[in-house]
Motif scaffolding. Structure first.
Motif, PDB file in Angstrom:
ATOM      1  N   ASP A 171       0.840  -1.203   0.000  1.00  0.00           N
ATOM      2  CA  ASP A 171       0.000   0.000   0.000  1.00  0.00           C
ATOM      3  C   ASP A 171       0.874   1.253   0.000  1.00  0.00           C
ATOM      4  O   ASP A 171       0.648   2.196  -0.773  1.00  0.00           O
ATOM      5  N   LYS A 172       1.894   1.272   0.869  1.00  0.00           N
ATOM      6  CA  LYS A 172       2.792   2.438   0.955  1.00  0.00           C
ATOM      7  C   LYS A 172       3.591   2.619  -0.338  1.00  0.00           C
ATOM      8  O   LYS A 172       3.862   3.751  -0.758  1.00  0.00           O
ATOM      9  N   LEU A 173       3.984   1.512  -0.968  1.00  0.00           N
ATOM     10  CA  LEU A 173       4.720   1.605  -2.226  1.00  0.00           C
ATOM     11  C   LEU A 173       3.854   2.240  -3.308  1.00  0.00           C
ATOM     12  O   LEU A 173       4.328   3.080  -4.095  1.00  0.00           O
ATOM     13  N   VAL A 174       2.572   1.869  -3.347  1.00  0.00           N
ATOM     14  CA  VAL A 174       1.650   2.466  -4.320  1.00  0.00           C
ATOM     15  C   VAL A 174       1.540   3.970  -4.073  1.00  0.00           C
ATOM     16  O   VAL A 174       1.538   4.778  -5.015  1.00  0.00           O
ATOM     17  N   GLN A 175       1.435   4.372  -2.804  1.00  0.00           N
ATOM     18  CA  GLN A 175       1.379   5.803  -2.488  1.00  0.00           C
ATOM     19  C   GLN A 175       2.654   6.500  -2.945  1.00  0.00           C
ATOM     20  O   GLN A 175       2.616   7.629  -3.452  1.00  0.00           O
ATOM     21  N   LEU A 176       3.803   5.822  -2.781  1.00  0.00           N
ATOM     22  CA  LEU A 176       5.088   6.413  -3.144  1.00  0.00           C
ATOM     23  C   LEU A 176       5.213   6.589  -4.656  1.00  0.00           C
ATOM     24  O   LEU A 176       5.843   7.549  -5.130  1.00  0.00           O
ATOM     25  N   ILE A 177       4.631   5.678  -5.415  1.00  0.00           N
ATOM     26  CA  ILE A 177       4.689   5.776  -6.878  1.00  0.00           C
ATOM     27  C   ILE A 177       4.010   7.055  -7.362  1.00  0.00           C
ATOM     28  O   ILE A 177       4.362   7.597  -8.417  1.00  0.00           O
ATOM     29  N   GLU A 178       3.061   7.568  -6.585  1.00  0.00           N
ATOM     30  CA  GLU A 178       2.360   8.799  -6.955  1.00  0.00           C
ATOM     31  C   GLU A 178       3.116  10.055  -6.529  1.00  0.00           C
ATOM     32  O   GLU A 178       2.666  11.169  -6.810  1.00  0.00           O
ATOM     33  N   CYS A 179       4.266   9.889  -5.878  1.00  0.00           N
ATOM     34  CA  CYS A 179       5.041  11.038  -5.397  1.00  0.00           C
ATOM     35  C   CYS A 179       5.992  11.539  -6.495  1.00  0.00           C
ATOM     36  O   CYS A 179       6.274  10.831  -7.465  1.00  0.00           O
ATOM     37  N   PRO A 180       6.538  12.765  -6.332  1.00  0.00           N
ATOM     38  CA  PRO A 180       7.438  13.328  -7.359  1.00  0.00           C
ATOM     39  C   PRO A 180       8.668  12.468  -7.632  1.00  0.00           C
ATOM     40  O   PRO A 180       9.203  12.503  -8.745  1.00  0.00           O
ATOM     41  N   LYS A 235       3.390  -4.568 -16.502  1.00  0.00           N
ATOM     42  CA  LYS A 235       3.094  -5.865 -15.891  1.00  0.00           C
ATOM     43  C   LYS A 235       3.377  -5.848 -14.391  1.00  0.00           C
ATOM     44  O   LYS A 235       2.614  -6.417 -13.594  1.00  0.00           O
ATOM     45  N   ALA A 236       4.476  -5.204 -13.989  1.00  0.00           N
ATOM     46  CA  ALA A 236       4.826  -5.134 -12.569  1.00  0.00           C
ATOM     47  C   ALA A 236       3.761  -4.369 -11.785  1.00  0.00           C
ATOM     48  O   ALA A 236       3.367  -4.767 -10.680  1.00  0.00           O
ATOM     49  N   LEU A 237       3.285  -3.252 -12.358  1.00  0.00           N
ATOM     50  CA  LEU A 237       2.254  -2.470 -11.670  1.00  0.00           C
ATOM     51  C   LEU A 237       0.940  -3.246 -11.586  1.00  0.00           C
ATOM     52  O   LEU A 237       0.241  -3.191 -10.567  1.00  0.00           O
ATOM     53  N   TYR A 238       0.611  -3.968 -12.648  1.00  0.00           N
ATOM     54  CA  TYR A 238      -0.586  -4.807 -12.582  1.00  0.00           C
ATOM     55  C   TYR A 238      -0.402  -5.934 -11.556  1.00  0.00           C
ATOM     56  O   TYR A 238      -1.358  -6.355 -10.891  1.00  0.00           O
ATOM     57  N   GLY A 239       0.834  -6.422 -11.413  1.00  0.00           N
ATOM     58  CA  GLY A 239       1.104  -7.431 -10.399  1.00  0.00           C
ATOM     59  C   GLY A 239       0.843  -6.911  -9.004  1.00  0.00           C
ATOM     60  O   GLY A 239       0.237  -7.595  -8.161  1.00  0.00           O
ATOM     61  N   LEU A 240       1.288  -5.658  -8.723  1.00  0.00           N
ATOM     62  CA  LEU A 240       1.003  -5.041  -7.425  1.00  0.00           C
ATOM     63  C   LEU A 240      -0.504  -4.881  -7.233  1.00  0.00           C
ATOM     64  O   LEU A 240      -1.029  -5.075  -6.131  1.00  0.00           O
ATOM     65  N   PRO A 281      -5.842  -5.956  -1.769  1.00  0.00           N
ATOM     66  CA  PRO A 281      -7.303  -6.026  -1.629  1.00  0.00           C
ATOM     67  C   PRO A 281      -7.907  -4.748  -2.195  1.00  0.00           C
ATOM     68  O   PRO A 281      -7.194  -3.777  -2.453  1.00  0.00           O
ATOM     69  N   GLN A 282      -9.188  -4.710  -2.397  1.00  0.00           N
ATOM     70  CA  GLN A 282      -9.813  -3.542  -3.022  1.00  0.00           C
ATOM     71  C   GLN A 282      -9.956  -2.419  -1.998  1.00  0.00           C
ATOM     72  O   GLN A 282     -11.028  -2.157  -1.453  1.00  0.00           O
ATOM     73  N   SER A 283      -8.831  -1.740  -1.793  1.00  0.00           N
ATOM     74  CA  SER A 283      -8.729  -0.650  -0.834  1.00  0.00           C
ATOM     75  C   SER A 283      -8.513   0.655  -1.596  1.00  0.00           C
ATOM     76  O   SER A 283      -8.596   0.711  -2.823  1.00  0.00           O
ATOM     77  N   SER A 284      -8.213   1.718  -0.854  1.00  0.00           N
ATOM     78  CA  SER A 284      -7.948   3.015  -1.495  1.00  0.00           C
ATOM     79  C   SER A 284      -6.694   2.943  -2.361  1.00  0.00           C
ATOM     80  O   SER A 284      -6.635   3.570  -3.428  1.00  0.00           O
ATOM     81  N   ALA A 285      -5.679   2.171  -1.917  1.00  0.00           N
ATOM     82  CA  ALA A 285      -4.474   2.013  -2.725  1.00  0.00           C
ATOM     83  C   ALA A 285      -4.782   1.273  -4.023  1.00  0.00           C
ATOM     84  O   ALA A 285      -4.233   1.593  -5.085  1.00  0.00           O
ATOM     85  N   PHE A 286      -5.666   0.276  -3.945  1.00  0.00           N
ATOM     86  CA  PHE A 286      -6.092  -0.450  -5.141  1.00  0.00           C
ATOM     87  C   PHE A 286      -6.746   0.508  -6.134  1.00  0.00           C
ATOM     88  O   PHE A 286      -6.443   0.495  -7.334  1.00  0.00           O
ATOM     89  N   LEU A 288      -6.359   3.745  -6.322  1.00  0.00           N
ATOM     90  CA  LEU A 288      -5.361   4.709  -6.793  1.00  0.00           C
ATOM     91  C   LEU A 288      -4.543   4.132  -7.941  1.00  0.00           C
ATOM     92  O   LEU A 288      -4.380   4.771  -8.999  1.00  0.00           O
ATOM     93  N   LEU A 289      -4.027   2.918  -7.751  1.00  0.00           N
ATOM     94  CA  LEU A 289      -3.211   2.291  -8.785  1.00  0.00           C
ATOM     95  C   LEU A 289      -4.061   1.912  -9.998  1.00  0.00           C
ATOM     96  O   LEU A 289      -3.607   2.024 -11.148  1.00  0.00           O
ATOM     97  N   SER A 290      -5.280   1.472  -9.753  1.00  0.00           N
ATOM     98  CA  SER A 290      -6.170   1.115 -10.856  1.00  0.00           C
ATOM     99  C   SER A 290      -6.457   2.324 -11.744  1.00  0.00           C
ATOM    100  O   SER A 290      -6.419   2.228 -12.982  1.00  0.00           O
ATOM    101  N   HIS A 291      -6.719   3.472 -11.125  1.00  0.00           N
ATOM    102  CA  HIS A 291      -6.968   4.690 -11.899  1.00  0.00           C
ATOM    103  C   HIS A 291      -5.729   5.098 -12.682  1.00  0.00           C
ATOM    104  O   HIS A 291      -5.838   5.573 -13.823  1.00  0.00           O
ATOM    105  N   ARG A 292      -4.554   4.920 -12.103  1.00  0.00           N
ATOM    106  CA  ARG A 292      -3.316   5.253 -12.818  1.00  0.00           C
ATOM    107  C   ARG A 292      -3.155   4.366 -14.042  1.00  0.00           C
ATOM    108  O   ARG A 292      -2.804   4.854 -15.139  1.00  0.00           O
ATOM    109  N   LEU A 293      -3.394   3.084 -13.897  1.00  0.00           N
ATOM    110  CA  LEU A 293      -3.217   2.158 -15.024  1.00  0.00           C
ATOM    111  C   LEU A 293      -4.275   2.369 -16.099  1.00  0.00           C
ATOM    112  O   LEU A 293      -4.042   2.060 -17.272  1.00  0.00           O
TER     113      LEU A 293
END
Length: 429
Positions: free
Chosen positions: A313-322, A342-347, A352-357, A359-364
Motif C-alpha cells: 500500500d505504501k509503495l503504491v502511495q510512493l509511486i504517486e510522489c514526485p 506488468k509489474a504495476l498490474y502485479g502489485l 485487496p480492493q482498498s484506497s491504494a487499489f 489509486l493504482l487502478s486509476h493510474r493504469l
C-alpha cells in the motif's frame, strides 16, 4: 542497533564575473530580488549548499580551521528585479566565486579580491525572520559530467567527495552527541522519530551517503536477527527514496551507467532482500522493471501478511510522489516498457480492493492504447532494453539470492510462532 543508527545518521540583468579557469563545479539559477538583500557565506558540513530567501542568498561549505567560526556577508546590487547568478567551485585552490548579475564575489576572500565589502559576522542565528523564495531555471554541472537541470526550489545540497571537502571532526561529534542525548532522554515518540531521521540524513551529508549505504548494506547482510534486518532495510529505503539530501545518489542509481553504481545496486539489493517490497521499490528506482516483475511473480510463494500488504500500500502511495515522476511518464511508452506495466498490474493483483487499489487502478487506466501511440515510421522503434551498460549484473543470481533470504525469513517466522505456541501451552498447564 545503536551503532547502526549512529552510522546513518526572467528578462535577466547581465551576467558577469565568469572565470578564466575551468571550474570543478558550477551551479546557476535565476533569483527574484524583491528587496535589499545580501550574500551570506557560512561554514557548513561536507557539502555545498545554496539556500534562498527574500532577505539573503546563503551559501555554505566547510571552512578551513582558522575560519571555522566565521561567516561573511556581502551586499547585493541595490536594483530590484531578476538576476542570473552562478556559483563556481575550484578544487585546486579550494575557492568559491559567485557571479551575480554584473558583479563578482570571491567568497571568504580579502577585501581587495572582491567587488563588494565583506565583514565577519560570528556564528549566529541568521535564519529567523526569513521568507523562503524559490530559485528558477536551475542547472548544475560537475567537471567531466553533463549539465543537469533541476526543479525550482529554495534550497539545494551537493555532497562532495571526502578528498574535496574534508569533514571536520567537531561536526560529526556534534551530530553523534545530539543523537546520543536524544536516545538517552527521548521526547514524545513521534518527535523523537522525526529528529532521529533528520540526524541520520545530516550524517549522510557529513560522512558521504554512498559509503554509509554501502557499509550499512554489508552489515545488514550478515545480521542474524532477521526481523531487525527487515525493519532497518525498510527505514533505509524510506530515507533513500524521500530525502532531498540523497538526490545525487538516487540519480546515480537510477541510471546505473558506471561500474560503481552497478556495484552499489548489487550491494543494496542483497540486503534489501530482507524486505520483499523494498526490493521491488529499489528495482523501480533503478528502472529494472523486468526484474521487478520477476520478483512480484515470486510473491505468490511468500507468506502474505497484513504487514506485507501495508508495505505494498505504501509503495503504491510512493509511486504517486514526485520521486517516481519519470516512472509514470514511462507509462506513455507502452511498447518499450511492457514489464513496468506488468509489474504495476502485479502489485494491483496483490492488493485487496482498498484506497491504494483504486489509486493504482486509476493510474493504469490512464495508460494509452499502444496502437494509438505507434510512430509513423515503425522501422525506427528502439529495442525494449536500452540499458546495455547494466548487462554485467547477473539478475538470475540476484533472484536466487532473494529466494534464499526469504526462505530464511519464513523459517524464522515459523520458529517464533512455534515458541509462542509452546509458551501458551505452559501458561494453560
Amino acid at each position: 542497533m545503536k551503532v547502526l543508527l549512529l552510522l546513518l545518521l526572467s528578462p535577466l540583468q547581465g551576467l558577469g564575473g565568469s572565470s578564466q579557469r575551468q571550474e570543478d563545479f558550477r551551479f546557476c539559477g535565476d533569483r527574484n530580488q524583491t528587496q535589499e538583500s545580501f550574500v551570506v557565506y557560512q561554514h557548513g558540513p561536507a557539502t555545498i549548499s545554496i539556500q534562498n530567501t527574500a532577505q539573503a542568498l546563503t551559501i555554505k561549505r566547510p571552512f578551513l580551521p582558522s575560519r571555522r567560526n566565521s561567516s561573511y556577508k556581502y551586499l547585493l546590487p541595490p536594483a530590484l528585479g531578476r538576476y542570473r547568478f552562478c556559483l563556481y567551485w575550484f578544487k585546486a585552490n579550494r575557492t568559491l566565486r559567485l557571479a551575480y548579475g554584473k558583479q563578482s564575489f570571491l567568497l571568504g576572500g580579502d577585501l581587495s579580491s572582491s567587488s563588494s565589502s565583506s565583514s565577519p559576522q560570528g556564528k549566529e542565528n541568521q535564519e529567523a525572520g526569513r521568507t523562503s523564495s524559490s530559485i528558477f531555471n536551475v542547472s548544475y554541472i560537475s567537471k567531466g559530467g553533463k549539465n543537469t537541470s533541476l526543479e525550482s526550489a529554495a534550497e539545494y545540497f551537493f555532497p562532495a567527495s571526502p578528498e574535496n571537502m574534508p569533514v571536520w571532526e567537531e561536526d560529526v561529534e556534534e551530530q553523534l552527541s545530539t543523537l546520543d542525548n536524544l536516545l538517552a532522554q527521548p521526547p514524545l515518540p513521534a518527535t523523537a522519530a522525526a529528529e532521529q531521521q533528520l540526524l541520520r540524513r545530516q550524517l549522510c551529508l557529513l560522512l558521504n551517503a554512498e559509503n554509509i549505504f554501502h557499509s550499512m548494506a554489508d552489515i545488514l547482510l550478515r545480521e542474524e536477527d532477521l526481523k531487525f534486518a527487515s525493519t532497518m532495510v525498510h527505514t533505509l529505503n524510506t530515507i533513500l527514496l524521500t530525502s532531498s539530501e540523497l538526490f545525487q545518489l538516487r540519480n546515480q542509481l537510477k541510471d546505473l551507467k558506471t561500474p560503481e553504481s552497478q556495484n552499489l545496486f548489487c550491494c543494496l539489493y542483497r540486503s534489501w532482500c530482507h524486505n520483499p517490497v523494498t526490493t521491488v521499490s529499489l528495482c523501480f528506482l533503478t528502472q529494472n522493471y523486468k526484474h521487478a516483475y520477476d520478483l512480484i511473480q515470486k510473491f505468490g510463494d511468500l507468506e502474505v501478511t497484513v504487514d506485507f500488504l501495508t508495505e505494498v500500500d505504501k509503495l503504491v502511495q510512493l509511486i504517486e510522489c514526485p520521486i517516481f515522476t519519470y516512472l509514470r511518464l514511462q507509462l506513455l511508452d507502452v511498447k518499450n516498457n511492457p514489464y513496468l506495466i506488468k509489474a504495476l498490474y502485479g502489485l494491483l493483483m496483490l492488493l485487496p480492493q482498498s484506497s491504494a487499489f483504486q489509486l493504482l487502478s486509476h493510474r493504469l487506466q490512464c495508460v494509452p492504447n499502444p496502437e494509438l501511440m505507434q510512430p509513423a515510421d515503425t522501422t525506427k522503434l528502439s529495442t525494449i532494453s536500452k540499458r546495455t551498460t547494466a548487462s554485467t549484473i547477473d539478475y538470475t543470481e540476484l533472484l536466487q539470492h532473494f529466494e534464499k533470504v526469504q526462505n530464511k525469513h519464513l523459517e524464522a517466522r515459523h520458529q517464533r510462532a512455534g515458541r509462542a505456541e509452546q509458551l501458551d501451552r505452559r501458561v494453560v498447564l
